[in-house]
Scaffold this motif. Structure first.
Motif, PDB file in Angstrom:
ATOM      1  N   LYS A 225      43.408  12.152   8.927  1.00  0.00           N
ATOM      2  CA  LYS A 225      44.227  13.364   9.048  1.00  0.00           C
ATOM      3  C   LYS A 225      45.131  13.543   7.824  1.00  0.00           C
ATOM      4  O   LYS A 225      45.261  14.649   7.286  1.00  0.00           O
ATOM      5  N   LEU A 226      45.739  12.453   7.378  1.00  0.00           N
ATOM      6  CA  LEU A 226      46.612  12.531   6.214  1.00  0.00           C
ATOM      7  C   LEU A 226      45.821  12.880   4.958  1.00  0.00           C
ATOM      8  O   LEU A 226      46.254  13.694   4.136  1.00  0.00           O
ATOM      9  N   LEU A 227      44.648  12.286   4.806  1.00  0.00           N
ATOM     10  CA  LEU A 227      43.809  12.574   3.643  1.00  0.00           C
ATOM     11  C   LEU A 227      43.366  14.034   3.620  1.00  0.00           C
ATOM     12  O   LEU A 227      43.319  14.670   2.559  1.00  0.00           O
ATOM     13  N   LYS A 228      43.040  14.582   4.788  1.00  0.00           N
ATOM     14  CA  LYS A 228      42.644  16.000   4.863  1.00  0.00           C
ATOM     15  C   LYS A 228      43.782  16.896   4.387  1.00  0.00           C
ATOM     16  O   LYS A 228      43.568  17.901   3.707  1.00  0.00           O
ATOM     17  N   LYS A 229      44.997  16.511   4.737  1.00  0.00           N
ATOM     18  CA  LYS A 229      46.187  17.288   4.339  1.00  0.00           C
ATOM     19  C   LYS A 229      46.275  17.408   2.814  1.00  0.00           C
ATOM     20  O   LYS A 229      46.710  18.437   2.289  1.00  0.00           O
ATOM     21  N   TYR A 230      45.826  16.372   2.099  1.00  0.00           N
ATOM     22  CA  TYR A 230      45.900  16.361   0.638  1.00  0.00           C
ATOM     23  C   TYR A 230      44.576  16.754  -0.018  1.00  0.00           C
ATOM     24  O   TYR A 230      44.421  16.605  -1.232  1.00  0.00           O
ATOM     25  N   GLY A 231      43.632  17.251   0.752  1.00  0.00           N
ATOM     26  CA  GLY A 231      42.384  17.749   0.180  1.00  0.00           C
ATOM     27  C   GLY A 231      41.441  16.670  -0.330  1.00  0.00           C
ATOM     28  O   GLY A 231      40.567  16.947  -1.158  1.00  0.00           O
TER      29      GLY A 231
END
Length: 422
Positions: A225-231
């Motif tokens: 989820k955190l990685l998705k937030k940063y693309g």
């Protein structure tokens, strides 16, 4: 004429082998179901599906029949500029069982190349969009294959030592546990603030070469989820975990946040012929879809989309979805749980773990990954007629889904007896 194992010594260089220390190979002349037969006629139960591939048993008649029929129609054709029914059908059937966000399939010919392609997708995705992101993220003690990109993101120096000066830049985080997830997320957020992380490649739930270490699905979901937030492009390496071993079709099915890319091989073709596949979302594919040739994914293998491999994979998927195989998977999982309840308190057992049909126990002894004690254990298993391949002090089972209860019990009995040797 000399026997096969003697003739082998003259010309063959084997993988993962220091021949000065181990120069004698066991010659296997036949395999059927879960049983391997050597040139002396001795039989062995294949407790690891021959490196996690032959999950429906060796020389499965259903799969053989499908491949034999395909051989009469189309054996091989260039896959650049051409296509064929087995590849198209396989893409359709894979999309049906993959996590719902997957849309495109890129074929190759082994697990290492499937992860290599996933890495290239992650890096070139940002390049094509005009973003300079040149760092990859991976877990500590990861293993993703032996080609250069795959080695770069792998963290086991026993495999990588001579080549590390040539690697892609990689940052590492600890696999998630309930105890470390908060610190891991804080560390990860600091890494991501530089906005130079292109992709994260990970083995979901189980790190195979790291001695079947298993991590927390909820924690992994928070990381994704955190990685998705940063693309960041997330790449799930399901080469080992895919096609039923975790109890679901893919380990990613246990995790709410789905990967952008999934790498497959091994059980994809049921151990019959080599093949790899890398799937991705429409969003990833669209970054390569352009009027500029240079933005295409210029990666290709001669045997990409081989019709025979496609036929084997299609037959394997049909078996995987069958009630018989799904019932067998549940039966094996239950048998492992029963065995675990008995063995986990043994004084020679440090800890145990299980995900799906994969069961592992750590011995309460110091042992080198490829040392003499490990070799002694493996010889004990082989003398018992059981093929298990300890990863250092870890003994694990990843048997074919068609294994019988009697065969499973023989594996368990051999593990019980080896505990008395150490």
């Amino acid at each position: 004429m000399k026997n096969i194992s003697e003739r082998d010594k003259k010309h063959i260089w084997h993988p993962l082998t220091q021949h000065k220390l181990h120069d004698s190979m066991l010659a296997i002349t036949k395999a059927k179901g879960c049983v391997l037969t050597d040139e002396e006629g001795k039989e062995y139960i294949d407790g690891i599906s021959s490196w996690y591939t032959s999950v429906y048993g060796h020389c499965n008649d259903f799969i053989l029949g499908r491949v034999q029929a395909q051989m009469q129609q189309l054996d091989q054709i260039v896959f650049s500029g051409f296509t064929h029914e087995p590849a198209v059908k396989l893409s359709e059937e894979l999309i049906k069982i993959l996590p719902e966000n997957q849309e495109k399939i890129f074929f190759s010919d082994n697990g290492s190349t499937s992860t290599e392609i996933g890495i290239k997708m992650a890096l070139q995705y940002h390049f094509n969009r005009g973003e300079k992101r040149n760092v990859l993220l991976a877990f500590e003690d990861a293993f993703h294959g032996d080609t250069f990109g795959a080695m770069s993101v792998s963290g086991l120096s026993v495999y990588n030592g001579p080549f590390e000066d040539f690697f892609i830049e990689v940052e590492r985080i600890a696999p998630p546990t309930k105890e470390n997830i908060s610190n891991t997320l804080d560390q990860l957020e600091e890494l991501l603030k530089n906005n130079n992380v292109a992709g994260f490649i990970y083995e979901p739930l189980i790190q195979g070469a790291a001695a079947m270490q298993m991590h927390d699905a909820d924690g992994l979901n928070e990381i994704l989820k955190l990685l998705k937030k940063y693309g960041v492009i997330t790449v799930a390496d399901e080469v080992m975990t895919g096609f039923g071993k975790t109890g679901k079709y893919f380990a990613s099915d246990y995790i709410t946040t789905k990967p952008d890319v999934i790498c497959m091989s091994k059980a994809l073709t049921a151990g019959l012929v080599p093949m790899g596949a890398t799937s991705c979302t429409q969003n990833v594919y669209d970054a390569f879809y352009s009027g500029e040739i240079s933005k295409g994914l210029f990666h290709g293998h001669t045997y990409t989309g081989n019709p025979l491999a496609c036929a084997a994979a299609l037959a394997g998927i049909e078996l995987l979805k069958s009630k018989e195989i799904q019932d067998n998977i549940q039966r094996i999982m239950a048998s492992h749980k029963k065995f675990n309840a008995e063995i986990k308190e043994h004084p020679k057992v440090l800890q145990t773990r299980q995900t799906g049909i994969i069961y592992a126990l750590d011995l309460n002894v110091e042992m080198e990954r490829y040392g003499s004690l490990r070799d002694k254990l493996m010889k004990h298993f082989m003398d018992d007629g059981v093929f298990l391949r300890p990863l250092g002090s870890t003994i694990y089972i990843s048997a074919p889904y068609v294994i019988t209860e009697q065969q499973l019990q023989k594996i368990y009995d051999s593990i019980r007896s080896v505990l008395e040797l150490i």
